[in-house]
Design an enzyme around this catalytic site. Structure first.
Site, PDB file in Angstrom:
ATOM      1  N   PRO A   1      42.814 -72.440  18.719  1.00  0.00           N
ATOM      2  CA  PRO A   1      43.810 -71.380  18.771  1.00  0.00           C
ATOM      3  C   PRO A   1      44.797 -71.579  17.623  1.00  0.00           C
ATOM      4  CG  PRO A   1      43.691 -72.574  20.864  1.00  0.00           C
ATOM      5  CD  PRO A   1      42.856 -73.315  19.886  1.00  0.00           C
ATOM      6  N   GLU A   2      45.247 -70.493  17.032  1.00  0.00           N
ATOM      7  CA  GLU A   2      46.233 -70.617  15.970  1.00  0.00           C
ATOM      8  C   GLU A   2      47.627 -70.522  16.581  1.00  0.00           C
ATOM      9  OE1 GLU A   2      45.439 -69.271  12.239  1.00  0.00           O
ATOM     10  OE2 GLU A   2      43.296 -69.063  12.534  1.00  0.00           O
TER      11      GLU A   2
ATOM     12  N   LYS B   1      51.235 -75.855  17.651  1.00  0.00           N
ATOM     13  CA  LYS B   1      50.215 -75.493  18.636  1.00  0.00           C
ATOM     14  C   LYS B   1      50.472 -76.155  19.989  1.00  0.00           C
ATOM     15  CE  LYS B   1      46.852 -74.651  15.037  1.00  0.00           C
ATOM     16  NZ  LYS B   1      45.573 -75.041  14.458  1.00  0.00           N
TER      17      LYS B   1
ATOM     18  N   CYS C   1      33.283 -57.655  -0.561  1.00  0.00           N
ATOM     19  CA  CYS C   1      34.744 -57.820  -0.564  1.00  0.00           C
ATOM     20  C   CYS C   1      35.402 -56.443  -0.447  1.00  0.00           C
ATOM     21  CB  CYS C   1      35.168 -58.494  -1.868  1.00  0.00           C
ATOM     22  SG  CYS C   1      36.954 -58.533  -2.107  1.00  0.00           S
TER      23      CYS C   1
ATOM     24  N   CYS D   1      36.988 -55.806  -4.179  1.00  0.00           N
ATOM     25  CA  CYS D   1      36.219 -55.693  -5.419  1.00  0.00           C
ATOM     26  C   CYS D   1      34.727 -55.478  -5.201  1.00  0.00           C
ATOM     27  CB  CYS D   1      36.432 -56.952  -6.269  1.00  0.00           C
ATOM     28  SG  CYS D   1      35.535 -58.377  -5.630  1.00  0.00           S
TER      29      CYS D   1
ATOM     30  N   CYS E   1      36.339 -64.771  -1.508  1.00  0.00           N
ATOM     31  CA  CYS E   1      35.689 -63.878  -2.460  1.00  0.00           C
ATOM     32  C   CYS E   1      35.649 -64.592  -3.811  1.00  0.00           C
ATOM     33  CB  CYS E   1      36.456 -62.558  -2.590  1.00  0.00           C
ATOM     34  SG  CYS E   1      35.811 -61.571  -3.969  1.00  0.00           S
TER      35      CYS E   1
ATOM     36  N   CYS F   1      37.710 -62.384  -6.498  1.00  0.00           N
ATOM     37  CA  CYS F   1      39.164 -62.260  -6.335  1.00  0.00           C
ATOM     38  C   CYS F   1      39.846 -63.630  -6.324  1.00  0.00           C
ATOM     39  CB  CYS F   1      39.509 -61.547  -5.026  1.00  0.00           C
ATOM     40  SG  CYS F   1      39.006 -59.825  -4.980  1.00  0.00           S
TER      41      CYS F   1
HETATM   42 ZN   LIG Z   1      36.932 -59.611  -4.136  1.00  0.00          ZN
END
Ligand SMILES: [Zn+2]
Length: 290
Positions: free
Chosen positions: A17-18, A70, A262, A265, A284, A287
């Protein structure tokens, strides 16, 4: 309602869990329980029931429930704090008395009831009572880096702690809770994408400006996902979004999107296991060039 959603699965990976999940769990529990007296307490952890035998939690009121990184902290009027950590599979649920649980009673670790609600902790990984006065020196809590969801987040301290991880890849450094508290694997990939930073670059090769940008991106993404709605229903981890779009197929930039194009892009999103814990990193290659 789920106070904290269980570990969310993406492919073969079970996610921690974040910070946003724990924050929402704490907010939900706080709303239901704060200001009310404990009428019942049960646990399968002997260390917890021993304290209850000594100090009778049922004479106490729940003052506050909060998240720190957390960790989830429940403060009681007897200057006592219950710390729980959910790790992979743990969760807190809130029920009306007599309502049927949505998980097996076998998974129950802690039950805490007021006159109006039952809070049930399922598969809690770690739990302990701490005296309020000992909280600041608590081993796990005192080592935590600045809390991204904390009220007085210290960005320069976060950057200073990142700099101490000079030789570590930025994606790994961001997950270290003693550097930054609250960030998990989903927002790690998403924050790096939004800043155009390659996940495998060593911290030493990034400028202060880049570190500040990625820290702010992580903080922004977490904060955008902690709004507790007026109805008290809490969205679970699956509704997490970073793109600002609601459609389930459009919620995230790169996380869980290996081999897909992506969104910026059109290049193919890649995935790789990274770090000692082999956490999945999505990026990506166009990017986020090296
Ligand atoms: Zn990209």
């Amino acid at each position: 309602m789920d106070a904290a959603h269980d570990g969310v699965r993406a492919g073969n990976e079970t996610l921690m869990p974040e910070g946003d999940t724990i924050y929402r769990a704490a907010a939900t529990l706080h709303k239901a329980l704060a200001g009310h007296r404990v009428v019942r307490f049960e646990s399968v952890f002997p260390a917890l029931t021993r304290v209850h035998d000594d100090r009778a939690l049922t004479a106490m009121t729940i003052d506050k429930v909060e998240s720190v990184g957390k960790h989830l902290l429940m403060h009681f009027s007897g200057a006592l704090v219950l710390r729980t950590h959910m790790r992979m599979n743990g969760s807190w649920h809130i029920y009306r008395p007599g309502e049927r649980w949505r998980r097996s009673p076998r998974d129950m670790r802690i039950l805490l009831a007021t006159a109006d609600f039952e809070a049930v902790g399922f598969n809690i990984h770690a739990a302990e009572f701490i005296a309020e006065k000992d909280l600041a020196r608590h081993e796990a809590l005192s080592r935590l880096g600045p809390d991204l969801l904390g009220g007085n987040f210290d960005r320069s301290e976060a950057i200073r702690r990142l700099r101490e991880q000079a030789a570590i890849a930025i994606a790994d450094a961001l997950l270290r809770q003693n550097v930054l508290a609250g960030l998990g694997n989903v927002y790690k990939s998403e924050a790096l994408f939004t800043c155009g930073i390659n996940p495998f670059v060593a911290v030493a090769d990034l400028s202060d400006q880049q570190l500040a940008a990625v820290v702010e991106a992580g903080r922004h993404l977490l904060r955008a996902n902690v709004v507790v709605s007026a109805t008290g229903m809490v969205p679970d981890g699956r509704s997490r979004r970073t793109t600002g779009r609601d459609s389930p197929s459009e919620r995230l930039w790169v996380y869980g999107r290996a081999r897909m194009p992506c969104r910026k892009c059109g290049a193919t999103i890649e995935v790789r296991k990274q770090g000692l814990d082999a956490r999945l990193t999505y990026w990506c290659p166009n990017c986020q060039r090296l």
